[in-house]
Motif scaffolding. Structure first.
Motif, PDB file in Angstrom:
ATOM      1  N   GLY A 344       0.790  -1.223   0.000  1.00  0.00           N
ATOM      2  CA  GLY A 344       0.000   0.000   0.000  1.00  0.00           C
ATOM      3  C   GLY A 344       0.817   1.264   0.000  1.00  0.00           C
ATOM      4  O   GLY A 344       0.345   2.329   0.421  1.00  0.00           O
ATOM      5  N   GLY A 345       2.055   1.213  -0.457  1.00  0.00           N
ATOM      6  CA  GLY A 345       2.879   2.421  -0.525  1.00  0.00           C
ATOM      7  C   GLY A 345       3.476   2.833   0.795  1.00  0.00           C
ATOM      8  O   GLY A 345       3.841   3.988   1.002  1.00  0.00           O
ATOM      9  N   ALA A 346       3.619   1.899   1.735  1.00  0.00           N
ATOM     10  CA  ALA A 346       4.165   2.218   3.047  1.00  0.00           C
ATOM     11  C   ALA A 346       5.636   2.569   2.945  1.00  0.00           C
ATOM     12  O   ALA A 346       6.352   2.086   2.090  1.00  0.00           O
ATOM     13  N   GLU A 347       6.094   3.426   3.869  1.00  0.00           N
ATOM     14  CA  GLU A 347       7.510   3.775   3.915  1.00  0.00           C
ATOM     15  C   GLU A 347       7.997   3.767   5.355  1.00  0.00           C
ATOM     16  O   GLU A 347       7.218   3.744   6.299  1.00  0.00           O
ATOM     17  N   GLY A 348       9.321   3.814   5.500  1.00  0.00           N
ATOM     18  CA  GLY A 348       9.916   3.608   6.814  1.00  0.00           C
ATOM     19  C   GLY A 348      10.314   4.848   7.572  1.00  0.00           C
ATOM     20  O   GLY A 348      10.978   4.759   8.598  1.00  0.00           O
ATOM     21  N   GLY A 349       9.961   6.061   7.077  1.00  0.00           N
ATOM     22  CA  GLY A 349      10.267   7.278   7.818  1.00  0.00           C
ATOM     23  C   GLY A 349      11.694   7.764   7.611  1.00  0.00           C
ATOM     24  O   GLY A 349      12.537   7.085   7.037  1.00  0.00           O
ATOM     25  N   VAL A 350      11.977   8.994   8.099  1.00  0.00           N
ATOM     26  CA  VAL A 350      13.268   9.651   7.927  1.00  0.00           C
ATOM     27  C   VAL A 350      13.764  10.130   9.295  1.00  0.00           C
ATOM     28  O   VAL A 350      13.025  10.755  10.043  1.00  0.00           O
ATOM     29  N   GLY A 351      15.044   9.847   9.597  1.00  0.00           N
ATOM     30  CA  GLY A 351      15.571  10.229  10.902  1.00  0.00           C
ATOM     31  C   GLY A 351      15.760  11.727  11.046  1.00  0.00           C
ATOM     32  O   GLY A 351      15.336  12.340  12.029  1.00  0.00           O
ATOM     33  N   ILE A 352      16.434  12.358  10.057  1.00  0.00           N
ATOM     34  CA  ILE A 352      16.656  13.806  10.030  1.00  0.00           C
ATOM     35  C   ILE A 352      16.153  14.295   8.680  1.00  0.00           C
ATOM     36  O   ILE A 352      16.590  13.808   7.639  1.00  0.00           O
ATOM     37  N   ASN A 353      15.245  15.270   8.672  1.00  0.00           N
ATOM     38  CA  ASN A 353      14.711  15.766   7.406  1.00  0.00           C
ATOM     39  C   ASN A 353      14.362  17.241   7.540  1.00  0.00           C
ATOM     40  O   ASN A 353      14.345  17.800   8.632  1.00  0.00           O
ATOM     41  N   GLY A 354      14.092  17.863   6.408  1.00  0.00           N
ATOM     42  CA  GLY A 354      13.681  19.260   6.401  1.00  0.00           C
ATOM     43  C   GLY A 354      14.540  20.094   5.478  1.00  0.00           C
ATOM     44  O   GLY A 354      15.329  19.582   4.686  1.00  0.00           O
ATOM     45  N   ARG A 355      14.406  21.399   5.593  1.00  0.00           N
ATOM     46  CA  ARG A 355      15.185  22.329   4.760  1.00  0.00           C
ATOM     47  C   ARG A 355      16.638  22.387   5.229  1.00  0.00           C
ATOM     48  O   ARG A 355      17.530  22.613   4.450  1.00  0.00           O
ATOM     49  N   LEU A 356      16.865  22.257   6.506  1.00  0.00           N
ATOM     50  CA  LEU A 356      18.141  22.279   7.221  1.00  0.00           C
ATOM     51  C   LEU A 356      18.831  23.626   7.191  1.00  0.00           C
ATOM     52  O   LEU A 356      19.524  23.981   8.119  1.00  0.00           O
ATOM     53  N   GLY A 357      18.693  24.390   6.115  1.00  0.00           N
ATOM     54  CA  GLY A 357      19.089  25.783   6.133  1.00  0.00           C
ATOM     55  C   GLY A 357      20.569  26.008   6.353  1.00  0.00           C
ATOM     56  O   GLY A 357      21.419  25.239   5.925  1.00  0.00           O
ATOM     57  N   LYS A 358      20.889  27.110   7.033  1.00  0.00           N
ATOM     58  CA  LYS A 358      22.263  27.572   7.204  1.00  0.00           C
ATOM     59  C   LYS A 358      22.862  27.054   8.513  1.00  0.00           C
ATOM     60  O   LYS A 358      22.286  27.231   9.584  1.00  0.00           O
ATOM     61  N   GLY A 359      24.021  26.409   8.401  1.00  0.00           N
ATOM     62  CA  GLY A 359      24.818  26.123   9.586  1.00  0.00           C
ATOM     63  C   GLY A 359      24.334  24.991  10.460  1.00  0.00           C
ATOM     64  O   GLY A 359      24.787  24.877  11.611  1.00  0.00           O
ATOM     65  N   THR A 360      23.459  24.134   9.990  1.00  0.00           N
ATOM     66  CA  THR A 360      23.028  22.990  10.792  1.00  0.00           C
ATOM     67  C   THR A 360      24.161  21.975  10.890  1.00  0.00           C
ATOM     68  O   THR A 360      24.824  21.664   9.900  1.00  0.00           O
ATOM     69  N   LYS A 361      24.377  21.436  12.087  1.00  0.00           N
ATOM     70  CA  LYS A 361      25.441  20.467  12.324  1.00  0.00           C
ATOM     71  C   LYS A 361      24.862  19.263  13.064  1.00  0.00           C
ATOM     72  O   LYS A 361      24.284  19.416  14.148  1.00  0.00           O
ATOM     73  N   ILE A 362      25.049  18.084  12.484  1.00  0.00           N
ATOM     74  CA  ILE A 362      24.595  16.835  13.092  1.00  0.00           C
ATOM     75  C   ILE A 362      25.827  15.977  13.307  1.00  0.00           C
ATOM     76  O   ILE A 362      26.548  15.651  12.356  1.00  0.00           O
ATOM     77  N   SER A 363      26.110  15.610  14.562  1.00  0.00           N
ATOM     78  CA  SER A 363      27.342  14.874  14.837  1.00  0.00           C
ATOM     79  C   SER A 363      27.092  13.735  15.822  1.00  0.00           C
ATOM     80  O   SER A 363      26.302  13.859  16.760  1.00  0.00           O
ATOM     81  N   ASN A 364      27.779  12.632  15.559  1.00  0.00           N
ATOM     82  CA  ASN A 364      27.737  11.464  16.443  1.00  0.00           C
ATOM     83  C   ASN A 364      26.297  11.025  16.719  1.00  0.00           C
ATOM     84  O   ASN A 364      25.883  10.877  17.877  1.00  0.00           O
TER      85      ASN A 364
END
Length: 622
Positions: A344-364
């Motif tokens: 039925g078109g199911a999906e598993g989701g996204v951990g980090i998503n969005g526009r994220l823009g300027k200067g976003t930092k994702i670590s560890n």
């Protein structure tokens, strides 16, 4: 008959001593044998764990080895194994044993156990011993593995048992009650009560995990908002309240203490205007810190396609939607996805998503069982007044495993952004990708530009590429270690998916690729370890240098045509060994363009060292 050209050149510039997976070009070596230290300028990530292949230890069981063409998609356990080998434990007493090379207090086991008869997975145990003494039962699960169907279209696969299967492996992890010294003999054994029909052990990671970090004085704990660790209750409301207060300047940063924290809703910014089909406004100006990825762990118990009332079905009921200037570090995000498409078109989701823009930092940050680890960018048409493409977005120290689609994808005009010192394993699409899509404000100017993937370790993508670049300018793919792609290249540049044009330069340098490439689309298309695919428009400005390509399933470097040209490719200081079922370098009949080779060494090709197919308009200059 294809035209074969002999090639003689000087030896490749040596890889620096201590490189991750440095094998001197030996096609039978294993890549990603990592430890906590790494020489500067070497290939792959400086990972905090040491990896042990099951077949390299001592074992009582059955060795599984892939066929020469490494076929995929028909319940091929060995094809989906690291090094294309693993060990199957069938009888009580069967085991795998290895000696640790460093102190450890944790274990990760990449394994496969059967699905439940009716689908949905099952949980079983496997016994862990240290120096002959029983340590504990490890919990293994097949809930997130086993996708069925003969199609190579991911949306056509299903969770319903029957016929061909793929995505056969998952991972189990555990913190041990104490630390064990270097030289400890660890054994995984099938004991009485370990009653799966079989256990397949592929590899083990051992790591000395640091104690939980202390709360920074400036941060406010989510416990002050009512969250309680390890109680099984949903902590979303408390987490969202803390993030919102930080966004509004009421607190300085959000602290997530050690513990298991249940999250059943995406963290975002509530939109009182309810713009868009779903609320798609991310958080901004937020700092969230945890006690460490092994200690501060968010999890969801509900597969996204079964979660009623979530904010966005495609992006799931876990993780974070980010619009701008957000820092997230030292946590884990464990989704509960079981499918990409199908059912039925199911999906598993996204951990980090969005526009994220300027200067976003994702670590560890450790992400598992999501559809996508991190999807950077939104279409301009999605609330145009909030258009804010990723700029100077940084991912580092990521551990992204067992997804149904991409690891990290830079799209919608993302620029000046990086992924570095991260590990990716068992992704269901490109582990790393730049997709310079046209769903932007102005396709003439909002192109993906100056994005870099460097010093990452990528293993076992079960669908698509290790690294892929679809359009954009000034892309850099540097010092990565990529191994065991099931069906697609280790690195691919392509103009399918209707991207903005390639421009400037695309630099592929300092990488190593082992056992990459494969056959896909009903096994009708055979891909090289590195493939340039000018499907619809040109791919100019490409350089490939200081690269080791070993034990490729088909070609080492492949030029594949369509409607575009590949002019002026420069290939230098490259060593290609043992292209098993293909050529060292192949220009297909459809290819147009030219490449100049300098200091290139090719050996052990299954076909010619260099092949230019009849009718090809591609020239190779030596």
């Amino acid at each position: 008959m294809a035209l074969g050209l002999g090639l003689a050149a000087a030896a490749l510039v040596p890889v620096a001593a201590g490189a991750v997976g440095d094998d001197g070009g030996d096609p039978d070596s294993k890549s990603s044998k990592s430890s906590t230290s790494k020489a500067a300028g070497t290939r792959g990530a400086g990972l905090p764990y040491t990896e042990y292949e099951a077949e390299d230890g001592t074992y009582k069981g059955k060795l599984l080895e892939a066929e020469p063409t490494r076929p995929h998609g028909k319940t091929n356990f060995a094809t989906e194994s690291s090094g294309r080998k693993s060990v199957q434990l069938d009888a009580t007493g069967d085991n795998v044993e290895f000696t640790s090379k460093a102190p450890t207090n944790s274990i990760v086991v990449r394994n496969s156990i059967p699905d439940a008869a009716g689908g949905g997975g099952q949980e079983k145990t496997l016994s862990l011993y240290a120096d002959g003494e029983f340590v504990q039962k490890l919990k293994l699960s097949s809930k997130h593995s086993w996708l069925y169907g003969s199609t190579d279209e991911p949306e056509g696969l299903t969770n319903n048992p029957g016929g061909d299967a793929r995505r056969l492996f998952d991972e189990s992890h555990a913190l041990l009650e104490k630390s064990y010294p270097e030289g400890t003999k660890f054994k995984l054994q099938r004991d009485e009560g370990d009653d799966a029909a079989y256990y397949i052990v592929d590899l083990v990671d051992l790591e000395q995990v640091a104690a939980p970090a202390e709360k920074p004085a400036e941060c406010t704990s989510i416990t002050e908002y009512g969250a309680k660790p390890d109680d099984g209750e949903d902590d979303t409301k408390a987490l969202q309240a803390a993030v919102t207060d930080d966004q509004n300047g009421k607190i300085e940063c959000v602290w997530v203490p050690a513990g298991q924290w249940r999250q059943e809703q995406k963290i975002l910014t509530d939109d009182p205007e309810d713009r868009g089909t779903h609320n798609q406004v991310g958080i901004r100006d937020v700092t969230l810190k945890g006690a460490g990825m092994w200690h501060s762990q968010f999890y969801t118990t509900t597969p996204p396609h079964e979660a009623g009332g979530i904010n966005h079905p495609h992006e799931g009921n876990f993780g974070f939607d980010i619009d701008d200037n957000t820092q997230i570090s030292d946590i884990a995000i464990f989704g509960s996805g079981t499918i990409r498409g199908g059912d039925g078109g199911a999906e598993g989701g996204v951990g980090i998503n969005g526009r994220l823009g300027k200067g976003t930092k994702i670590s560890n940050v450790w992400i598992e069982h999501a559809n996508v680890g991190a999807w950077v960018g939104r279409d301009y048409s999605n609330i145009p007044e909030l258009w804010n493409p990723g700029d100077e977005v940084q991912f580092s120290g990521m551990r992204i495993r067992n997804t149904y689609a991409d690891g990290v994808n830079f799209t919608n005009g993302t620029h000046n952004s990086t992924v570095t010192e991260s590990s990716f394993r068992n992704t269901g699409d490109d582990a790393l990708a730049v997709w310079s899509s046209k769903y932007v404000k102005d396709p003439a100017t909002d192109t993906g530009d100056n994005n870099t993937f460097s010093n990452n370790t990528i293993q076992l993508p079960w669908r698509a590429n290790g690294v892929a670049v679809y359009g954009g300018s000034n892309n850099k793919i540097q010092n990565n270690s990529i191994s065991d792609t099931m069906n697609y290249p280790g690195i691919m540049l392509a103009t399918d998916h209707d991207p903005t044009p390639f421009g400037g330069t695309t630099t592929i340098s300092g990488n190593e690729l082992h056992r990459a490439g494969g056959a896909f689309w009903n096994a009708d298309q055979e891909f090289g370890a590195i493939t340039l695919f000018a499907a619809s428009s040109d791919i100019p400005g490409v350089t490939i240098s200081d690269t080791v390509i070993s034990d490729s399933t088909y070609d080492g470097i492949q030029f594949k045509g369509g409607g575009g040209n590949m002019p002026g490719v420069k290939i230098s200081d490259v060593k290609i060994s043992k292209s098993n079922n293909g050529s060292g370098i192949l220009a297909m009949a459809s290819a147009r363009g030219d490449a100049t080779l300098s200091n290139v060494e090719i050996s052990g090709s299954g076909e010619e060292d260099i092949t230019i197919e009849p009718g090809s308009q591609f020239k190779i200059n030596q």
